[in-house]
Design a protein around this motif. Structure first.
Motif, PDB file in Angstrom:
ATOM      1  N   LYS A   1       0.823  -1.228   0.000  1.00 20.67           N
ATOM      2  CA  LYS A   1       0.000   0.000   0.000  1.00 20.67           C
ATOM      3  C   LYS A   1       0.848   1.265   0.000  1.00 20.67           C
ATOM      4  CE  LYS A   1      -4.407  -1.667   1.364  1.00 20.67           C
ATOM      5  NZ  LYS A   1      -4.483  -2.689   2.397  1.00 20.67           N
ATOM      6  N   ILE A   2       2.164   1.109  -0.113  1.00 22.55           N
ATOM      7  CA  ILE A   2       3.050   2.256   0.096  1.00 22.55           C
ATOM      8  C   ILE A   2       2.888   3.344  -0.968  1.00 22.55           C
ATOM      9  CG2 ILE A   2       5.141   1.407  -1.096  1.00 22.55           C
ATOM     10  CD1 ILE A   2       6.185   2.421   2.019  1.00 22.55           C
ATOM     11  N   PHE A   3       2.456   2.952  -2.173  1.00 21.49           N
ATOM     12  CA  PHE A   3       2.255   3.949  -3.242  1.00 21.49           C
ATOM     13  C   PHE A   3       0.779   4.356  -3.357  1.00 21.49           C
ATOM     14  CE2 PHE A   3       6.213   1.758  -4.456  1.00 21.49           C
ATOM     15  CZ  PHE A   3       7.063   2.862  -4.496  1.00 21.49           C
ATOM     16  N   GLY A   4       0.014   4.093  -2.301  1.00 23.33           N
ATOM     17  CA  GLY A   4      -1.395   4.480  -2.294  1.00 23.33           C
ATOM     18  C   GLY A   4      -2.298   3.305  -2.613  1.00 23.33           C
ATOM     19  N   SER A   5      -3.522   3.354  -2.114  1.00 19.92           N
ATOM     20  CA  SER A   5      -4.424   2.206  -2.263  1.00 19.92           C
ATOM     21  C   SER A   5      -4.878   2.030  -3.714  1.00 19.92           C
ATOM     22  CB  SER A   5      -5.630   2.366  -1.340  1.00 19.92           C
ATOM     23  OG  SER A   5      -6.219   3.636  -1.580  1.00 19.92           O
ATOM     24  N   GLN A   6      -4.720   3.084  -4.533  1.00 20.43           N
ATOM     25  CA  GLN A   6      -5.149   2.986  -5.935  1.00 20.43           C
ATOM     26  C   GLN A   6      -4.035   2.493  -6.868  1.00 20.43           C
ATOM     27  OE1 GLN A   6      -8.482   3.653  -6.725  1.00 20.43           O
ATOM     28  NE2 GLN A   6      -8.470   3.688  -4.487  1.00 20.43           N
ATOM     29  N   SER A   7      -2.834   2.260  -6.339  1.00 19.91           N
ATOM     30  CA  SER A   7      -1.711   1.904  -7.229  1.00 19.91           C
ATOM     31  C   SER A   7      -1.940   0.528  -7.852  1.00 19.91           C
ATOM     32  CB  SER A   7      -0.386   1.922  -6.466  1.00 19.91           C
ATOM     33  OG  SER A   7      -0.376   0.928  -5.475  1.00 19.91           O
ATOM     34  N   SER A   8      -1.427   0.365  -9.063  1.00 20.94           N
ATOM     35  CA  SER A   8      -1.500  -0.928  -9.765  1.00 20.94           C
ATOM     36  C   SER A   8      -0.302  -1.761  -9.312  1.00 20.94           C
ATOM     37  CB  SER A   8      -1.449  -0.669 -11.273  1.00 20.94           C
ATOM     38  OG  SER A   8      -1.182  -1.867 -11.956  1.00 20.94           O
ATOM     39  N   ASN A   9      -0.562  -2.966  -8.791  1.00 19.40           N
ATOM     40  CA  ASN A   9       0.518  -3.779  -8.208  1.00 19.40           C
ATOM     41  C   ASN A   9       0.540  -5.197  -8.770  1.00 19.40           C
ATOM     42  OD1 ASN A   9       1.144  -1.669  -6.459  1.00 19.40           O
ATOM     43  ND2 ASN A   9      -0.102  -2.487  -4.779  1.00 19.40           N
ATOM     44  N   ILE A  10       1.744  -5.752  -8.891  1.00 22.77           N
ATOM     45  CA  ILE A  10       1.920  -7.210  -9.017  1.00 22.77           C
ATOM     46  C   ILE A  10       2.626  -7.612  -7.724  1.00 22.77           C
ATOM     47  CG2 ILE A  10       3.080  -9.087 -10.255  1.00 22.77           C
ATOM     48  CD1 ILE A  10       3.095  -7.258 -12.762  1.00 22.77           C
ATOM     49  N   ILE A  11       1.997  -8.468  -6.923  1.00 23.63           N
ATOM     50  CA  ILE A  11       2.577  -8.823  -5.624  1.00 23.63           C
ATOM     51  C   ILE A  11       3.700  -9.844  -5.833  1.00 23.63           C
ATOM     52  CG2 ILE A  11       2.105  -9.755  -3.317  1.00 23.63           C
ATOM     53  CD1 ILE A  11       0.762  -7.027  -3.924  1.00 23.63           C
TER      54      ILE A  11
END
Length: 353
Positions: free
Chosen positions: A51-61
């Motif tokens: 969540k460090i770049f905001g809850s709206q960020s696009s992530n691949i975990i």
């Protein structure tokens, strides 16, 4: 309109309080702010910091099995590997272009690393260079090392300096250490190459001074060595090894130190130096690897680590700092290192591919 899709690899953010963590956080944040409508940034990110770049960020975990099998990347155009020794490069999908950031070849300058170890590290690095379409080094020094020890095969190789980390509002807490007198400050992961122990004789020769060293306690043996050396020199009372500290505490120590000292033996850049510049503190650095490139003529350099030489550099340097009122010139040099500027330069590299 064609949408460029970029993966920004934050795999090393699983290690907080390190230079690579701070590099990914600062550059990733600015890229997110600067990339325009026709580009999408996706973070390849450890679960603990998703969540460090905001809850709206696009992530691949990130998961460790992805070293062998990355998820489908067919919709992506660029993979930015922010760690030179990464094991998470897209090997199967050759359409995706890899940008590789190389921070340093410090292992080549470490006399304690065996030739076999150096060879092993170089092999991993060379493998990643072979897979990349563009290489970015964080200093001219790192670039010259890459050209000396690796085969870049005419791939474009850029130098983009890191920015300066913006310091938080300074503050100490109830349990923070508050120095009793003027103090030298140094910060970095606690390991031998940081060379902190050479600063201890300065405490013998400058009676009214403390030394505060902050940083992730990676090498317990080295910390014990520093403490026992301080005891032998009779300065144990004036040394404080702080361990990992908060951003507010770090700002306080930078703001209030008498001088910033950084005798490191190998740095690809030296982020703490630019942090200290931002508050205009006197800078005492080793003259090794990338440090003279970053400090230029507004820092003072230890050419070797015998105590008489270091004391002379320190006394002469403090005298010059005061006489020439160097604080503003140091702050001005610090402004050369800007994450916003760096982000734009990275975007130019992405666009070139």
């Amino acid at each position: 309109m064609h949408m460029n899709r970029i993966v920004f690899d934050c795999e090393r953010m699983k290690y907080p309080n390190t230079g690579l963590y701070s590099y990914c956080l600062n550059l990733g944040t600015r890229l997110q702010q600067t990339l325009h409508q026709n580009a999408q940034l996706t973070f390849f990110i450890p679960p603990a910091v998703k969540k460090i770049f905001g809850s709206q960020s696009s992530n691949i975990i990130q998961h460790s099995y992805q070293k062998f099998w990355l998820p489908s990347l067919k919709d992506y155009h660029i993979w930015h590997a922010t760690y030179q020794g990464s094991q998470y490069l897209p090997q199967l999908n050759k359409k995706i272009k890899v940008v590789l950031t190389i921070h340093d070849l410090n292992f080549m300058h470490d006399p304690r690393k065996s030739e076999a170890k150096k060879k092993k590290y170089l092999k991993v690095l060379q493998h990643n260079i072979d897979r990349s379409a563009a290489i970015i080094c964080i200093s001219e020094f790192a670039k010259s090392d890459v050209l000396q020890y690796c085969a870049t095969k005419n791939k474009p190789i850029y130098v983009i300096h890191n920015g300066t980390n913006s310091l938080e509002k300074p503050g100490l807490f109830g349990n923070s250490y508050k120095p009793r007198t003027r103090f030298l400050f140094s910060i970095g992961v606690m390991e031998r190459k940081k060379n902190f122990h050479v600063l201890l004789p300065l405490l013998q020769q400058n009676k009214d001074m403390e030394l505060l060293i902050a940083g992730q306690p990676n090498d317990r043996e080295y910390i014990d060595y520093i403490i026992s050396m301080a005891r032998e020199l009779g300065v144990e009372e004036k040394l404080k090894v702080l361990g990992a500290i908060s951003e507010e505490e770090k700002s306080w120590y930078y703001e209030n130190c008498y001088a910033f000292t950084f005798p490191s033996l190998s740095e690809g850049f030296g982020l703490p130096v630019t942090e200290a510049m931002s508050v205009g503190k006197p800078l005492f650095l080793s003259d090794k690897t990338a440090l003279p490139e970053i400090g230029q003529d507004i820092a003072f350099y230890f050419n070797d680590f015998n105590s008489a030489h270091m004391q002379k550099v320190f006394i002469d340097g403090m005298q010059q700092y005061k006489t020439e009122k160097m604080q503003d010139a140091i702050k001005l040099r610090g402004q050369d290192f800007c994450w916003q500027k760096a982000a734009q330069q990275y975007i130019n590299v992405y666009q070139s591919l």
